[in-house]
Design a protein around this motif. Structure first.
Motif, PDB file in Angstrom:
ATOM      1  N   SER A 227     -11.445 -10.064   5.122  1.00 18.91           N
ATOM      2  CA  SER A 227     -10.923  -9.588   3.835  1.00 18.91           C
ATOM      3  C   SER A 227     -10.375 -10.813   3.103  1.00 18.91           C
ATOM      4  CB  SER A 227      -9.801  -8.568   4.100  1.00 18.91           C
ATOM      5  OG  SER A 227      -8.826  -8.614   3.079  1.00 18.91           O
ATOM      6  N   THR A 228     -10.704 -10.954   1.841  1.00 16.22           N
ATOM      7  CA  THR A 228     -10.197 -12.131   1.105  1.00 16.22           C
ATOM      8  C   THR A 228      -8.667 -12.083   1.038  1.00 16.22           C
ATOM      9  OG1 THR A 228     -10.546 -10.982  -1.006  1.00 16.22           O
ATOM     10  CG2 THR A 228     -12.280 -12.509  -0.286  1.00 16.22           C
ATOM     11  N   ASN A 229      -8.092 -10.872   0.988  1.00 20.18           N
ATOM     12  CA  ASN A 229      -6.623 -10.775   0.991  1.00 20.18           C
ATOM     13  C   ASN A 229      -6.047 -11.320   2.305  1.00 20.18           C
ATOM     14  OD1 ASN A 229      -6.598  -9.463  -1.515  1.00 20.18           O
ATOM     15  ND2 ASN A 229      -4.957  -8.094  -0.873  1.00 20.18           N
TER      16      ASN A 229
ATOM     17  N   GLN B  98     -17.503  -8.869   2.582  1.00 19.01           N
ATOM     18  CA  GLN B  98     -16.338  -8.728   3.469  1.00 19.01           C
ATOM     19  C   GLN B  98     -16.706  -7.758   4.600  1.00 19.01           C
ATOM     20  OE1 GLN B  98     -12.379  -8.923   0.843  1.00 19.01           O
ATOM     21  NE2 GLN B  98     -13.587  -7.139   0.316  1.00 19.01           N
TER      22      GLN B  98
ATOM     23  N   LYS C 247     -10.384  -4.221   2.358  1.00 20.54           N
ATOM     24  CA  LYS C 247      -9.304  -3.222   2.385  1.00 20.54           C
ATOM     25  C   LYS C 247      -9.048  -2.639   1.002  1.00 20.54           C
ATOM     26  CE  LYS C 247      -6.120  -6.018   3.744  1.00 20.54           C
ATOM     27  NZ  LYS C 247      -4.794  -6.487   4.182  1.00 20.54           N
ATOM     28  N   GLY C 248      -8.910  -1.323   0.951  1.00 20.67           N
ATOM     29  CA  GLY C 248      -8.498  -0.668  -0.278  1.00 20.67           C
ATOM     30  C   GLY C 248      -7.040  -0.259  -0.149  1.00 20.67           C
ATOM     31  N   ARG C 249      -6.539   0.431  -1.143  1.00 20.41           N
ATOM     32  CA  ARG C 249      -5.168   0.923  -1.060  1.00 20.41           C
ATOM     33  C   ARG C 249      -5.095   2.074  -0.057  1.00 20.41           C
ATOM     34  NH1 ARG C 249      -4.070   3.286  -6.119  1.00 20.41           N
ATOM     35  NH2 ARG C 249      -1.886   3.493  -5.581  1.00 20.41           N
TER      36      ARG C 249
ATOM     37  N   TRP D  43     -12.697  -0.834   1.871  1.00 22.91           N
ATOM     38  CA  TRP D  43     -13.363  -1.168   0.603  1.00 22.91           C
ATOM     39  C   TRP D  43     -14.760  -1.679   0.964  1.00 22.91           C
ATOM     40  CZ3 TRP D  43     -12.291  -0.103  -4.327  1.00 22.91           C
ATOM     41  CH2 TRP D  43     -12.963  -0.785  -5.339  1.00 22.91           C
TER      42      TRP D  43
ATOM     43  N   CYS E 253     -12.377 -10.985  -4.565  1.00 25.73           N
ATOM     44  CA  CYS E 253     -11.572 -12.199  -4.682  1.00 25.73           C
ATOM     45  C   CYS E 253     -10.086 -11.885  -4.532  1.00 25.73           C
ATOM     46  CB  CYS E 253     -11.831 -12.893  -6.018  1.00 25.73           C
ATOM     47  SG  CYS E 253     -11.256 -11.967  -7.440  1.00 25.73           S
TER      48      CYS E 253
ATOM     49  N   ASP F 208      -6.493   1.058 -11.022  1.00 29.35           N
ATOM     50  CA  ASP F 208      -7.949   1.158 -10.948  1.00 29.35           C
ATOM     51  C   ASP F 208      -8.542   0.946 -12.328  1.00 29.35           C
ATOM     52  OD1 ASP F 208      -7.858   1.872  -8.290  1.00 29.35           O
ATOM     53  OD2 ASP F 208      -7.873   4.024  -8.712  1.00 29.35           O
TER      54      ASP F 208
ATOM     55  N   LYS G  91     -15.233   4.971 -10.633  1.00 31.21           N
ATOM     56  CA  LYS G  91     -14.463   3.736 -10.399  1.00 31.21           C
ATOM     57  C   LYS G  91     -15.372   2.515 -10.356  1.00 31.21           C
ATOM     58  CE  LYS G  91     -11.174   2.031  -6.976  1.00 31.21           C
ATOM     59  NZ  LYS G  91      -9.984   2.441  -6.238  1.00 31.21           N
TER      60      LYS G  91
ATOM     61  N   GLY H  71     -11.122  -2.117  -8.324  1.00 27.37           N
ATOM     62  CA  GLY H  71      -9.855  -1.744  -7.703  1.00 27.37           C
ATOM     63  C   GLY H  71      -9.035  -2.994  -7.415  1.00 27.37           C
ATOM     64  N   ILE H  72      -7.734  -2.803  -7.341  1.00 28.30           N
ATOM     65  CA  ILE H  72      -6.819  -3.934  -7.163  1.00 28.30           C
ATOM     66  C   ILE H  72      -5.860  -3.624  -6.023  1.00 28.30           C
ATOM     67  CG2 ILE H  72      -4.911  -5.192  -8.294  1.00 28.30           C
ATOM     68  CD1 ILE H  72      -6.651  -4.348 -10.941  1.00 28.30           C
TER      69      ILE H  72
ATOM     70  N   ILE I 263      -8.858  -8.414  -5.962  1.00 29.04           N
ATOM     71  CA  ILE I 263      -9.620  -7.695  -6.991  1.00 29.04           C
ATOM     72  C   ILE I 263     -11.048  -7.494  -6.491  1.00 29.04           C
ATOM     73  CG2 ILE I 263     -10.396  -7.726  -9.416  1.00 29.04           C
ATOM     74  CD1 ILE I 263      -8.163  -9.800  -9.954  1.00 29.04           C
TER      75      ILE I 263
HETATM   76  C1  BTN Z   1      -8.390   0.011  -4.150  1.00 31.57           C
HETATM   77  O1  BTN Z   1      -8.828   0.437  -5.219  1.00 31.57           O
HETATM   78  O2  BTN Z   1      -8.161   0.779  -3.211  1.00 31.57           O
HETATM   79  C2  BTN Z   1      -8.139  -1.466  -4.031  1.00 31.57           C
HETATM   80  C3  BTN Z   1      -9.388  -2.214  -3.684  1.00 31.57           C
HETATM   81  C4  BTN Z   1      -9.190  -3.707  -3.559  1.00 31.57           C
HETATM   82  C5  BTN Z   1     -10.424  -4.400  -3.043  1.00 31.57           C
HETATM   83  C6  BTN Z   1     -10.298  -5.897  -3.100  1.00 31.57           C
HETATM   84  S1  BTN Z   1     -11.824  -6.713  -2.742  1.00 31.57           S
HETATM   85  C7  BTN Z   1     -10.997  -8.236  -2.645  1.00 31.57           C
HETATM   86  C8  BTN Z   1      -9.688  -7.994  -1.919  1.00 31.57           C
HETATM   87  N1  BTN Z   1      -9.867  -8.074  -0.479  1.00 31.57           N
HETATM   88  C9  BTN Z   1      -9.665  -6.897   0.109  1.00 31.57           C
HETATM   89  O3  BTN Z   1      -9.766  -6.685   1.339  1.00 31.57           O
HETATM   90  N2  BTN Z   1      -9.357  -5.959  -0.804  1.00 31.57           N
HETATM   91  C10 BTN Z   1      -9.289  -6.529  -2.136  1.00 31.57           C
END
Ligand code: BTN
Length: 246
Positions: free
Chosen positions: A17-19, A42, A46-48, A53, A62, A106, A114, A117-118, A135
């Protein structure tokens, strides 16, 4: 003074995951503000709310590292900054596709699908706080509805062609602009513009929280980014996190 951020790109083919990669950089190498981790795909995007994701090649994934020398509770406002930057980016090369913000972070199309996502995470090293602003933008593909709680779409599905790299360049430029406005003028200008671009303002919506749902008229967001909902009796509920359904 808020100097322009000089972006330093770290481009990867694949990452979990970039995060997570960005968080490791902060902890292990003391990465600086302006570091941007971008990956072609990835394996553990990961999403929220602990969601996955879907991250195959063809989309933008990114994470921007920002230093946060302000109260950590303000960091959530960055998701509004980032949403506007996504809208502005798409507008700059595909004005025909009208996008909307969806509270809290979103970006959706007018068919309520959608497209971005952020995910913001905060990490502290000694007394320094950093925001990792993840993002994800569906550029070339999007996950099937059966995999999601919310239908998705992509730019390609709307006949809009751009590479993830080109999108990122424009996105960083837009983000810089909105981030500077936020730093110098505060959240009020961001809030105003976001309210102009949000879907469903003044309409009946439902906000789902883990243990209850609220239905009412979406009145506004306040100076902290919380959503105000008016129920049938005219009572106002202030909601700080949850998922909006139209
Ligand atoms: C969401 O809408 O649930 C948030 C999604 C966020 C996805 C981005 S992709 C780049 C960064 N790395 C991740 O693992 N998640 C975010």
């Amino acid at each position: 003074m808020h100097p322009k951020i000089t972006w330093k790109l770290i481009k990867l083919k694949e990452v979990d995951s970039t995060n997570d990669y960005a968080k490791r950089l902060i902890l292990e190498e003391g990465a600086l503000e302006g570091t941007v981790v971008v990956a072609e795909s990835q394996s553990w995007g990961k999403g929220r709310r602990g969601r996955i994701w879907h991250s195959p090649k063809g989309n933008l994934y990114c994470s921007l590292i920002l230093r946060c020398p302000y109260e950590t509770e303000l960091i959530g406002q960055l998701s509004f900054v980032a949403s506007l930057a996504v809208l502005d980016t798409v507008k700059s090369f595909a004005d025909e596709l009208k996008l909307f913000c969806k509270w809290p972070n979103d970006v959706i199309t007018s068919e309520l699908k959608k497209i971005a996502g952020i995910l913001i995470e905060v990490i502290s090293v000694k007394d320094h706080h950093f925001a990792v602003l993840g993002i994800g933008v569906n550029i070339g593909n999007y996950p099937l509805e059966s995999d999601l709680n919310w239908p998705a779409t992509s730019l390609r599905a709307h006949n809009i062609k751009i590479t993830p790299d080109a999108f990122l360049d424009l996105e960083l430029e837009s983000f810089q602009k909105y981030f500077f406005n936020w730093q110098t003028k505060g959240f009020s200008v961001i809030r105003e513009e976001w309210l102009h671009n949000v879907y469903g303002l003044g309409q009946a919506i439902t906000v789902k929280l883990p243990n209850r749902d609220y239905t009412g008229i979406f009145k506004t967001i306040d100076e902290h980014g919380a959503l105000w909902l008016e129920d049938q009796k005219g009572n106002l509920n202030r909601i700080i996190s949850g998922e909006v359904f139209y």
